[in-house]
Write a protein that holds these residues in place. Structure first.
Motif, mmCIF file in Angstrom:
data_model
loop_
_atom_site.group_PDB
_atom_site.id
_atom_site.type_symbol
_atom_site.label_atom_id
_atom_site.label_comp_id
_atom_site.label_asym_id
_atom_site.label_seq_id
_atom_site.Cartn_x
_atom_site.Cartn_y
_atom_site.Cartn_z
ATOM 1 N N PHE A 38 65.052 -18.303 2.623
ATOM 2 C CA PHE A 38 66.116 -17.536 1.987
ATOM 3 C C PHE A 38 66.624 -18.266 0.739
ATOM 4 O O PHE A 38 66.801 -17.675 -0.318
ATOM 5 N N ALA A 39 66.870 -19.585 0.854
ATOM 6 C CA ALA A 39 67.420 -20.379 -0.250
ATOM 7 C C ALA A 39 66.468 -20.402 -1.445
ATOM 8 O O ALA A 39 66.899 -20.276 -2.596
ATOM 9 N N ILE A 40 65.180 -20.543 -1.182
ATOM 10 C CA ILE A 40 64.196 -20.546 -2.263
ATOM 11 C C ILE A 40 64.238 -19.220 -3.014
ATOM 12 O O ILE A 40 64.295 -19.184 -4.242
ATOM 13 N N GLY A 41 64.227 -18.130 -2.272
ATOM 14 C CA GLY A 41 64.301 -16.812 -2.905
ATOM 15 C C GLY A 41 65.595 -16.624 -3.682
ATOM 16 O O GLY A 41 65.601 -16.034 -4.767
ATOM 17 N N TRP A 42 66.688 -17.130 -3.136
ATOM 18 C CA TRP A 42 67.990 -17.008 -3.791
ATOM 19 C C TRP A 42 68.005 -17.751 -5.124
ATOM 20 O O TRP A 42 68.469 -17.238 -6.135
#
Length: 139
Positions: A38-42
């Motif tokens: 999720f963090a990478i995509g964010w």
């Protein structure tokens, strides 16, 4: 092409840095993996859609007649991820995403030259974002 390279570099560095945090963080590997993805995509989304990002950089005329180009980007090497269980009776997680947003500037005699010249970092802004997951995904 340079922007795509920066985004992919950000993605892979974030993946490495966030995965390095596994040993000291509470929670299961699956929870950490989910937040990491999720963090990478964010972060990729933030770099792509920032109102003052590379694709929407500000170019202003200075008093001396030169032009100043400025944009914001997240420094991929500054990203860290952390997941904690909440103290609530219900199942829940809190994810902390920390990073540094850097402001880059360049000057030139024309707007095109300012955009094409080498950009240098002029300011760093520390940012912490808090996300929650109560079983329905990270928000």
């Amino acid at each position: 092409m340079k922007l795509v390279r920066k985004i992919l570099t950000s993605f892979f560095i974030c993946l490495l840095l966030c995965s390095a945090a596994y040993g000291s963080q509470p929670g299961s590997k699956q929870e950490l993996d989910t937040f990491n993805n999720f963090a990478i995509g964010w972060v990729v989304k933030l770099n792509k859609s920032h109102i003052k990002g590379f694709s929407r950089m500000e170019i202003t005329l200075q008093k001396d007649g030169s032009y100043l180009a400025r944009y914001h980007a997240i420094s991929p090497d500054s990203i860290s991820c952390r997941v904690k269980k909440t103290s609530a009776k219900r199942k829940g997680l809190v994810g902390l995403l920390k990073y540094i947003e850097t402001i880059y500037e360049s000057t030139g005699k024309t707007p095109q030259e300012a955009r094409a010249n080498k950009f240098t970092p002029v300011k760093n802004i520390r940012i912490t974002e808090i996300f929650s997951n109560s079983g329905k995904g990270w928000r």
